[in-house]
Design a protein around this motif. Structure first.
Motif, PDB file in Angstrom:
ATOM      1  N   ASP A 129      43.148  49.641   6.575  1.00  0.00           N
ATOM      2  CA  ASP A 129      42.607  49.106   5.324  1.00  0.00           C
ATOM      3  C   ASP A 129      41.251  49.737   5.013  1.00  0.00           C
ATOM      4  OD1 ASP A 129      44.821  47.476   4.996  1.00  0.00           O
ATOM      5  OD2 ASP A 129      43.810  45.649   5.678  1.00  0.00           O
ATOM      6  N   ALA A 130      40.406  49.883   6.041  1.00  0.00           N
ATOM      7  CA  ALA A 130      39.097  50.512   5.853  1.00  0.00           C
ATOM      8  C   ALA A 130      39.257  51.976   5.444  1.00  0.00           C
ATOM      9  CB  ALA A 130      38.260  50.405   7.129  1.00  0.00           C
ATOM     10  N   ALA A 131      40.197  52.668   6.060  1.00  0.00           N
ATOM     11  CA  ALA A 131      40.443  54.071   5.704  1.00  0.00           C
ATOM     12  C   ALA A 131      40.960  54.179   4.276  1.00  0.00           C
ATOM     13  CB  ALA A 131      41.432  54.699   6.683  1.00  0.00           C
ATOM     14  N   THR A 132      41.828  53.246   3.875  1.00  0.00           N
ATOM     15  CA  THR A 132      42.351  53.239   2.510  1.00  0.00           C
ATOM     16  C   THR A 132      41.214  53.042   1.525  1.00  0.00           C
ATOM     17  OG1 THR A 132      44.474  52.349   3.265  1.00  0.00           O
ATOM     18  CG2 THR A 132      43.960  52.085   0.936  1.00  0.00           C
ATOM     19  N   ALA A 133      40.339  52.092   1.806  1.00  0.00           N
ATOM     20  CA  ALA A 133      39.207  51.831   0.918  1.00  0.00           C
ATOM     21  C   ALA A 133      38.263  53.030   0.878  1.00  0.00           C
ATOM     22  CB  ALA A 133      38.464  50.580   1.377  1.00  0.00           C
ATOM     23  N   ALA A 134      37.984  53.625   2.029  1.00  0.00           N
ATOM     24  CA  ALA A 134      37.085  54.788   2.085  1.00  0.00           C
ATOM     25  C   ALA A 134      37.676  55.972   1.340  1.00  0.00           C
ATOM     26  CB  ALA A 134      36.796  55.164   3.530  1.00  0.00           C
ATOM     27  N   THR A 135      38.972  56.165   1.448  1.00  0.00           N
ATOM     28  CA  THR A 135      39.628  57.274   0.756  1.00  0.00           C
ATOM     29  C   THR A 135      39.504  57.095  -0.744  1.00  0.00           C
ATOM     30  OG1 THR A 135      41.172  57.591   2.578  1.00  0.00           O
ATOM     31  CG2 THR A 135      41.800  58.524   0.473  1.00  0.00           C
ATOM     32  N   GLY A 136      39.693  55.882  -1.228  1.00  0.00           N
ATOM     33  CA  GLY A 136      39.549  55.610  -2.660  1.00  0.00           C
ATOM     34  C   GLY A 136      38.112  55.742  -3.132  1.00  0.00           C
ATOM     35  N   ARG A 137      37.138  55.295  -2.312  1.00  0.00           N
ATOM     36  CA  ARG A 137      35.719  55.384  -2.679  1.00  0.00           C
ATOM     37  C   ARG A 137      35.219  56.814  -2.705  1.00  0.00           C
ATOM     38  NH1 ARG A 137      35.070  51.101   0.815  1.00  0.00           N
ATOM     39  NH2 ARG A 137      34.245  52.475   2.400  1.00  0.00           N
ATOM     40  N   SER A 138      35.735  57.662  -1.821  1.00  0.00           N
ATOM     41  CA  SER A 138      35.201  59.021  -1.718  1.00  0.00           C
ATOM     42  C   SER A 138      35.436  59.825  -2.984  1.00  0.00           C
ATOM     43  CB  SER A 138      35.803  59.747  -0.512  1.00  0.00           C
ATOM     44  OG  SER A 138      37.163  60.042  -0.740  1.00  0.00           O
ATOM     45  N   THR A 139      36.434  59.439  -3.766  1.00  0.00           N
ATOM     46  CA  THR A 139      36.732  60.188  -4.983  1.00  0.00           C
ATOM     47  C   THR A 139      36.710  59.314  -6.223  1.00  0.00           C
ATOM     48  OG1 THR A 139      39.090  59.787  -4.754  1.00  0.00           O
ATOM     49  CG2 THR A 139      38.216  61.797  -3.741  1.00  0.00           C
ATOM     50  N   GLY A 140      36.571  58.016  -6.049  1.00  0.00           N
ATOM     51  CA  GLY A 140      36.619  57.110  -7.179  1.00  0.00           C
ATOM     52  C   GLY A 140      38.033  56.794  -7.629  1.00  0.00           C
TER      53      GLY A 140
END
Length: 167
Positions: A129-140
């Motif tokens: 879940d943290a990786a999913t959120a980080a992946t989305g945040r890194s590119t918006g």
């Protein structure tokens, strides 16, 4: 949880049939998100295991252990490619070009990294879940860095065969 995230969770919790079933249902956008998520999970897992400047021998030993556990044929993971993937994740280098071999290696390295940590399933799901959120945040968006996408199995950008070496 969205399909790509659920599919990766299935893989990492040993639910290979469910993982394969989900992969077969993927559309192009799902493959893009799955590849981005796999890349993000890989980066986080490598950085949890190793530090920048780690001795090359430690990476070689880790890759050898993954090949021993998951590469039944001896040809599924190119050792040099797998080592380069790990070094690129640590040294902020140019990403390794996306090929079927790179995606297969990255997938098996993720399985090995997270299995070695021995996370309980609940902690593993939190990590994803943290990786999913980080992946989305890194590119918006839900997409990650360019050139990280996976593709349908058997294509130049997708895992060839069984990504966990089983089945």
């Amino acid at each position: 949880m969205k399909q790509p995230s659920v599919a990766l969770t299935d893989l990492l919790t040993g639910q290979l049939r469910a993982h394969h079933r989900r992969l077969r249902a993927f559309g192009d956008q799902d493959w893009q998100r799955y590849g981005d998520l796999l890349h993000g999970v890989f980066l986080l897992a490598v950085q949890r295991r190793f530090t920048a400047g780690v001795d090359r021998a430690a990476i070689i030993r880790f890759v050898a252990s993954v090949r021993e556990r998951y590469d039944r044929s001896g040809y599924d993971i190119e050792p040099g490619l797998a080592e380069e993937l790990v070094r690129a994740a640590l040294d902020d280098r140019e990403p390794v070009p996306v090929t079927a071999s790179a995606v297969a290696a990255r997938t098996l390295l993720v399985v090995g990294l997270l299995e070695d940590e021995g996370m309980p399933e609940a902690e593993l799901v939190e990590f994803l879940d943290a990786a999913t959120a980080a992946t989305g945040r890194s590119t918006g968006t839900a997409a990650g860095p360019p050139g990280t996408a996976a593709g349908p199995p058997g294509t130049a950008a997708g895992p060839a065969g069984d990504p966990a070496g089983e089945g």
